[in-house]
Motif scaffolding. Structure first.
Motif, PDB file in Angstrom:
ATOM      1  N   VAL A  92      -6.757   4.426  -9.007  1.00 29.41           N
ATOM      2  CA  VAL A  92      -6.662   3.095  -8.411  1.00 29.41           C
ATOM      3  C   VAL A  92      -8.073   2.621  -8.072  1.00 29.41           C
ATOM      4  CG1 VAL A  92      -5.712   1.677  -6.546  1.00 29.41           C
ATOM      5  CG2 VAL A  92      -4.398   3.634  -7.427  1.00 29.41           C
ATOM      6  N   VAL A  93      -8.344   1.364  -8.354  1.00 27.09           N
ATOM      7  CA  VAL A  93      -9.596   0.729  -7.946  1.00 27.09           C
ATOM      8  C   VAL A  93      -9.235  -0.485  -7.102  1.00 27.09           C
ATOM      9  CG1 VAL A  93     -11.680  -0.472  -8.693  1.00 27.09           C
ATOM     10  CG2 VAL A  93     -10.847   1.508  -9.987  1.00 27.09           C
ATOM     11  N   GLY A  94      -9.594  -0.453  -5.831  1.00 27.89           N
ATOM     12  CA  GLY A  94      -9.330  -1.580  -4.960  1.00 27.89           C
ATOM     13  C   GLY A  94     -10.488  -2.563  -4.995  1.00 27.89           C
ATOM     14  N   ILE A  95     -10.172  -3.830  -5.114  1.00 28.69           N
ATOM     15  CA  ILE A  95     -11.193  -4.882  -5.033  1.00 28.69           C
ATOM     16  C   ILE A  95     -10.845  -5.743  -3.835  1.00 28.69           C
ATOM     17  CG2 ILE A  95     -12.287  -6.834  -6.180  1.00 28.69           C
ATOM     18  CD1 ILE A  95     -11.681  -5.557  -8.838  1.00 28.69           C
ATOM     19  N   SER A  96     -11.574  -5.538  -2.754  1.00 30.82           N
ATOM     20  CA  SER A  96     -11.280  -6.246  -1.513  1.00 30.82           C
ATOM     21  C   SER A  96     -11.821  -7.671  -1.562  1.00 30.82           C
ATOM     22  CB  SER A  96     -11.913  -5.507  -0.326  1.00 30.82           C
ATOM     23  OG  SER A  96     -11.809  -6.293   0.849  1.00 30.82           O
ATOM     24  N   LEU A  97     -10.955  -8.623  -1.208  1.00 25.83           N
ATOM     25  CA  LEU A  97     -11.378 -10.017  -1.116  1.00 25.83           C
ATOM     26  C   LEU A  97     -11.664 -10.412   0.328  1.00 25.83           C
ATOM     27  CD1 LEU A  97      -9.117 -11.809  -3.745  1.00 25.83           C
ATOM     28  CD2 LEU A  97     -11.197 -10.467  -4.034  1.00 25.83           C
ATOM     29  N   ASP A  98     -11.790  -9.402   1.204  1.00 21.23           N
ATOM     30  CA  ASP A  98     -12.196  -9.684   2.580  1.00 21.23           C
ATOM     31  C   ASP A  98     -13.591 -10.285   2.604  1.00 21.23           C
ATOM     32  OD1 ASP A  98     -10.265  -8.414   4.723  1.00 21.23           O
ATOM     33  OD2 ASP A  98     -10.327  -6.998   3.055  1.00 21.23           O
ATOM     34  N   LEU A 123       0.800  -1.229   0.000  1.00 21.59           N
ATOM     35  CA  LEU A 123       0.000   0.000   0.000  1.00 21.59           C
ATOM     36  C   LEU A 123       0.836   1.284   0.000  1.00 21.59           C
ATOM     37  CD1 LEU A 123      -3.021  -0.914   2.308  1.00 21.59           C
ATOM     38  CD2 LEU A 123      -3.011  -0.590  -0.172  1.00 21.59           C
ATOM     39  N   PRO A 124       1.922   1.379   0.784  1.00 22.93           N
ATOM     40  CA  PRO A 124       2.712   2.622   0.723  1.00 22.93           C
ATOM     41  C   PRO A 124       3.231   2.934  -0.675  1.00 22.93           C
ATOM     42  CG  PRO A 124       3.298   1.362   2.668  1.00 22.93           C
ATOM     43  CD  PRO A 124       2.414   0.480   1.842  1.00 22.93           C
ATOM     44  N   ASN A 125       3.600   1.914  -1.411  1.00 21.69           N
ATOM     45  CA  ASN A 125       4.073   2.113  -2.784  1.00 21.69           C
ATOM     46  C   ASN A 125       2.944   2.631  -3.674  1.00 21.69           C
ATOM     47  OD1 ASN A 125       5.962   1.796  -5.071  1.00 21.69           O
ATOM     48  ND2 ASN A 125       4.621   0.112  -5.663  1.00 21.69           N
ATOM     49  N   VAL A 126       1.756   2.029  -3.538  1.00 27.63           N
ATOM     50  CA  VAL A 126       0.613   2.461  -4.347  1.00 27.63           C
ATOM     51  C   VAL A 126       0.209   3.887  -3.974  1.00 27.63           C
ATOM     52  CG1 VAL A 126      -1.778   1.967  -4.992  1.00 27.63           C
ATOM     53  CG2 VAL A 126      -0.187   0.080  -4.590  1.00 27.63           C
ATOM     54  N   GLU A 127       0.221   4.188  -2.667  1.00 24.22           N
ATOM     55  CA  GLU A 127      -0.125   5.543  -2.216  1.00 24.22           C
ATOM     56  C   GLU A 127       0.858   6.573  -2.774  1.00 24.22           C
ATOM     57  OE1 GLU A 127      -2.172   5.273   2.119  1.00 24.22           O
ATOM     58  OE2 GLU A 127      -0.199   4.307   1.969  1.00 24.22           O
ATOM     59  N   ALA A 128       2.144   6.234  -2.775  1.00 26.21           N
ATOM     60  CA  ALA A 128       3.156   7.152  -3.300  1.00 26.21           C
ATOM     61  C   ALA A 128       2.951   7.387  -4.794  1.00 26.21           C
ATOM     62  CB  ALA A 128       4.554   6.601  -3.029  1.00 26.21           C
ATOM     63  N   CYS A 129       2.648   6.323  -5.537  1.00 24.30           N
ATOM     64  CA  CYS A 129       2.396   6.458  -6.971  1.00 24.30           C
ATOM     65  C   CYS A 129       1.129   7.264  -7.218  1.00 24.30           C
ATOM     66  CB  CYS A 129       2.281   5.076  -7.613  1.00 24.30           C
ATOM     67  SG  CYS A 129       3.839   4.154  -7.697  1.00 24.30           S
ATOM     68  N   TYR A 130       0.131   7.057  -6.380  1.00 22.46           N
ATOM     69  CA  TYR A 130      -1.125   7.802  -6.519  1.00 22.46           C
ATOM     70  C   TYR A 130      -0.880   9.293  -6.318  1.00 22.46           C
ATOM     71  CZ  TYR A 130      -6.065   8.964  -5.840  1.00 22.46           C
ATOM     72  OH  TYR A 130      -7.326   9.528  -5.948  1.00 22.46           O
ATOM     73  N   ARG A 131      -0.126   9.631  -5.295  1.00 20.20           N
ATOM     74  CA  ARG A 131       0.166  11.049  -5.045  1.00 20.20           C
ATOM     75  C   ARG A 131       0.952  11.664  -6.195  1.00 20.20           C
ATOM     76  NH1 ARG A 131       1.201   9.048   0.236  1.00 20.20           N
ATOM     77  NH2 ARG A 131       3.430   8.977  -0.240  1.00 20.20           N
ATOM     78  N   LEU A 175      -7.503   5.291   2.596  1.00 17.20           N
ATOM     79  CA  LEU A 175      -7.029   5.208   1.217  1.00 17.20           C
ATOM     80  C   LEU A 175      -7.897   6.102   0.336  1.00 17.20           C
ATOM     81  CD1 LEU A 175      -6.469   1.342   1.013  1.00 17.20           C
ATOM     82  CD2 LEU A 175      -4.790   3.135   1.533  1.00 17.20           C
ATOM     83  N   PRO A 176      -7.280   6.887  -0.550  1.00 17.23           N
ATOM     84  CA  PRO A 176      -8.013   7.895  -1.305  1.00 17.23           C
ATOM     85  C   PRO A 176      -8.702   7.393  -2.569  1.00 17.23           C
ATOM     86  CG  PRO A 176      -5.686   8.089  -1.777  1.00 17.23           C
ATOM     87  CD  PRO A 176      -5.818   7.000  -0.760  1.00 17.23           C
ATOM     88  N   TRP A 177      -8.781   6.075  -2.762  1.00 12.65           N
ATOM     89  CA  TRP A 177      -9.412   5.554  -3.974  1.00 12.65           C
ATOM     90  C   TRP A 177     -10.596   4.654  -3.607  1.00 12.65           C
ATOM     91  CZ3 TRP A 177      -4.118   4.698  -2.985  1.00 12.65           C
ATOM     92  CH2 TRP A 177      -3.797   3.449  -2.424  1.00 12.65           C
TER      93      TRP A 177
END
Length: 206
Positions: A125-131, A108-116, A146-148
């Motif tokens: 980014v579209v998150g698909i939670s498998l929870d 997640l930190p990597n994705v957040e940095a790329c998003y910023r 998370l901002p997405w």
């Protein structure tokens, strides 16, 4: 796939000639496409019955091939239907993840940095939670904002095992699984994580 009784191989004979590289590549590409179609006719009847084009697209993505068309559907955490069409013209990371998945959370930190860094230039980014536990997901997101958008599938409490429809559709059997999709909705990469995600985004936007 864990539900299949036995593994299956799809063999596609290919005749090649040493002196004609372009012809060989064209034949090989057609062979892979036909094999992917046959593969998903056998195992994805629910999605691909009598639909060769759909079978081909699912097969291409599962085999990690570029240029497959990806369609994302589902419910957001607010219970609204997700509008994939509104993302056309954007470069989108479709991230299959779960709160209980250590490597997913670690990415997640990597994705957040790329998003910023790239969001203002057209990266989404579209998150698909498998929870399976909605409370666990809500609790995690309350702490980690998370901002997405996040998609979540409510499972039947009585079901022993029920896959997320998007994970089943795109043969996601392990997470994290990250698909980078271009502005026209075609898959650029099925391994868009870590340094590879950064490299791809730098290449696209720079």
């Amino acid at each position: 796939h864990e539900d299949w009784n036995s593994p299956i191989w799809v063999h596609q004979p290919v005749e090649v000639k040493k002196e004609n590289r372009k012809r060989n590549l064209r034949i090989l590409g057609r062979s892979v496409r036909e094999a992917a179609t046959q593969y998903f006719y056998i195992h994805q009847e629910h999605y691909c019955s009598n639909n060769r084009d759909a079978a081909l697209e699912f097969g291409k993505i599962a085999l990690g091939l570029p240029n497959a068309k990806m369609e994302v559907a589902g419910k957001t955490l607010d219970g609204e239907d997700f509008d994939w069409a509104s993302y056309r013209g954007k470069v989108v990371l479709v991230d299959f993840w779960a709160t209980w998945c250590g490597p997913c959370v670690g990415e997640l930190p990597n994705v957040e940095a790329c998003y910023r860094q790239f969001h203002d230039r057209g990266f989404e980014v579209v998150g698909i939670s498998l929870d399976r536990d909605r409370k666990a997901l809500d609790s995690f997101l309350a702490k980690r904002k998370l901002p997405w958008v996040q998609l979540f599938h409510e499972t039947d409490p009585g079901a022993e095992r029920q896959m997320n429809p998007m994970a089943e559709k795109y043969a996601v059997s392990s997470i994290p699984a990250a698909f980078l999709v271009d502005r026209d909705g075609h898959v650029i990469s099925t391994q868009a994580r870590g340094e590879e995600l950064k490299r791809l985004l730098f290449k696209i936007f720079n």
